[in-house]
Design an enzyme around this catalytic site. Structure first.
Site, mmCIF file in Angstrom:
data_model
loop_
_atom_site.group_PDB
_atom_site.id
_atom_site.type_symbol
_atom_site.label_atom_id
_atom_site.label_comp_id
_atom_site.label_asym_id
_atom_site.label_seq_id
_atom_site.Cartn_x
_atom_site.Cartn_y
_atom_site.Cartn_z
ATOM 1 N N HIS A 32 0.853 -1.193 0.000
ATOM 2 C CA HIS A 32 0.000 0.000 0.000
ATOM 3 C C HIS A 32 0.893 1.249 0.000
ATOM 4 C CE1 HIS A 32 1.065 0.145 4.227
ATOM 5 N NE2 HIS A 32 0.511 -1.047 4.456
ATOM 6 N N HIS A 54 4.060 1.313 2.249
ATOM 7 C CA HIS A 54 5.210 0.595 1.681
ATOM 8 C C HIS A 54 5.827 1.412 0.552
ATOM 9 C CE1 HIS A 54 2.616 -2.980 3.047
ATOM 10 N NE2 HIS A 54 3.667 -3.006 3.827
ATOM 11 N N GLN A 58 6.391 -14.805 13.542
ATOM 12 C CA GLN A 58 6.008 -13.609 14.305
ATOM 13 C C GLN A 58 4.513 -13.551 14.626
ATOM 14 O OE1 GLN A 58 7.407 -10.953 11.069
ATOM 15 N NE2 GLN A 58 5.626 -9.701 11.548
ATOM 16 N N LYS A 99 5.111 3.629 11.939
ATOM 17 C CA LYS A 99 3.861 3.009 12.384
ATOM 18 C C LYS A 99 4.133 1.870 13.368
ATOM 19 C CE LYS A 99 0.779 0.205 10.177
ATOM 20 N NZ LYS A 99 0.463 -0.714 11.252
ATOM 21 N N ASP A 100 5.184 1.097 13.066
ATOM 22 C CA ASP A 100 5.577 0.007 13.958
ATOM 23 C C ASP A 100 6.787 0.492 14.774
ATOM 24 O OD1 ASP A 100 3.867 -2.393 12.820
ATOM 25 O OD2 ASP A 100 4.617 -1.265 11.119
HETATM 26 P P1 AMP Z 1 4.319 -4.825 6.948
HETATM 27 O O1 AMP Z 1 4.187 -5.301 5.542
HETATM 28 O O2 AMP Z 1 3.020 -4.415 7.571
HETATM 29 O O3 AMP Z 1 5.126 -5.760 7.798
HETATM 30 O O4 AMP Z 1 5.162 -3.474 6.879
HETATM 31 C C1 AMP Z 1 6.394 -3.405 6.234
HETATM 32 C C2 AMP Z 1 7.046 -2.086 6.545
HETATM 33 O O5 AMP Z 1 6.200 -1.018 6.102
HETATM 34 C C3 AMP Z 1 7.269 -1.858 8.048
HETATM 35 O O6 AMP Z 1 8.514 -1.216 8.239
HETATM 36 C C4 AMP Z 1 6.123 -0.958 8.420
HETATM 37 O O7 AMP Z 1 6.390 -0.145 9.551
HETATM 38 C C5 AMP Z 1 5.992 -0.115 7.173
HETATM 39 N N1 AMP Z 1 4.643 0.462 7.106
HETATM 40 C C6 AMP Z 1 3.458 -0.200 7.206
HETATM 41 N N2 AMP Z 1 2.423 0.673 7.167
HETATM 42 C C7 AMP Z 1 2.973 1.910 7.036
HETATM 43 C C8 AMP Z 1 2.435 3.230 6.949
HETATM 44 N N3 AMP Z 1 1.118 3.459 6.973
HETATM 45 N N4 AMP Z 1 3.287 4.259 6.825
HETATM 46 C C9 AMP Z 1 4.632 4.053 6.809
HETATM 47 N N5 AMP Z 1 5.204 2.833 6.888
HETATM 48 C C10 AMP Z 1 4.388 1.773 7.005
#
Ligand code: AMP
Length: 284
Positions: free
Chosen positions: A34, A37, A61, A149-150
């Site tokens: 999205h 990413h 995880q 966000k994380d």
């Molecule tokens: P995920 O696929 O959810 O594990 O996220 C992969 C990476 O994208 C992680 O470093 C998240 O913190 C980052 N991420 C997810 N959502 C967002 C967002 N809304 N804004 C910025 N970074 C994000």
């Protein structure tokens, strides 16, 4: 753009890049890409010769009863987005490739991993650290991009990188949001129409905290948290997991606000657990 599925192929490529003196940016994701990413990819493209996007729904995880099975998987759509963004390589290994039979090794960052989300999701950060460490070893990135966000995940990875002398620059990227403030997440796709309407309450509670700290100069964390709880509870589908105010580096809870603080919360909206946070500067 190339899709690599095996560790040995990925290692060959990364060794070649090292020999050529190329800088490599890693964006590690679980896919269902999205705008959040996308902002990480864009930054990596600006700062590195090559950008590698990893897509791996990491079983280690996810806790028992969590959403591992139903987590959205859409590699074809992700490929199109990654290609459009100019990613050179997608690394998308299978579970067997990452955790072959006989696998026994895990990485745990103590203390930081047991508070906040770690308290609600036992073993979650051990799984995250293990997979990120493996990705760092396989891809050997110069820089790795993670979203605010994380936030807890990012601080834990920073700690791991320092403690284990991993030669990677960990870079934090701002939270990308919907117009209504909702932090974009792959898990937002689980929300029903009504839940989607209520989900911005996380952002609105954070805005409330920001106003109390910045404008009203409120310094009592307990009072701010109480007001945030009140706001979240105004939404019928919302159930609070936690709301905390912490020191941004140690993640220790703070009673009296001074300097920069991290306000963060995890809230169930129906059956979906959402997280969000603000870094807020109070008076010194
Ligand atoms: P995920 O696929 O959810 O594990 O996220 C992969 C990476 O994208 C992680 O470093 C998240 O913190 C980052 N991420 C997810 N959502 C967002 C967002 N809304 N804004 C910025 N970074 C994000």
């Amino acid at each position: 753009m190339k899709i690599i599925k095996t560790v040995s192929q990925m290692r060959k490529l990364s060794l070649k890049w090292i020999r050529q003196g190329k800088s490599v940016g890693l964006i590690s994701t679980m896919g269902a890409l999205h705008k959040g990413h996308r902002s990480l990819i864009k930054q990596s493209r600006e700062e590195n010769d090559i950008s590698v996007l990893s897509i791996f729904v990491n079983p280690v995880q996810f806790g028992q009863g969590e959403d591992y099975k139903k987590y959205p998987r859409c590699l074809q759509k992700d490929k199109r987005l990654a290609e459009k963004e100019g990613v050179e390589i997608i690394f998308a290994p299978s579970v067997e490739e990452m955790y072959p039979q006989g696998y026994l090794t895990f990485v745990n960052v103590e203390n930081l991993s047991s508070v906040l989300c770690g308290n609600s999701r036992a073993g979650h950060f051990k799984g995250v650290c293990t997979v990120v460490n493996k990705l760092f070893n396989i891809i050997k990135p110069t820089r790795a991009y993670f979203g605010q966000k994380d936030y807890q995940q990012l601080k834990i990875i920073e700690r791991m990188t320092k403690d284990l002398n991993l030669n990677v620059a960990v870079i934090m990227m701002p939270i990308v949001r919907e117009e209504n403030g909702l932090a974009i997440s792959s898990r937002n796709s689980y929300l029903s129409g009504e839940e989607r309407r209520q989900a911005p309450v996380l952002f609105n509670a954070l805005k409330k905290a920001e106003e109390m700290i910045r404008v009203k100069k409120e310094t009592d964390s307990a009072y701010i948290i109480n007001q945030m709880e009140h706001k979240v509870r105004s939404q019928s589908k919302a159930k609070i997991d936690y709301i905390k105010i912490c020191e941004p580096e140690s993640l220790k809870e703070i009673e009296k606000i001074s300097g920069e603080v991290l306000v963060l919360l995890a809230v169930w909206i129906g059956k979906t657990r959402l997280i969000d946070n603000f870094l807020i500067k109070g008076d010194e």
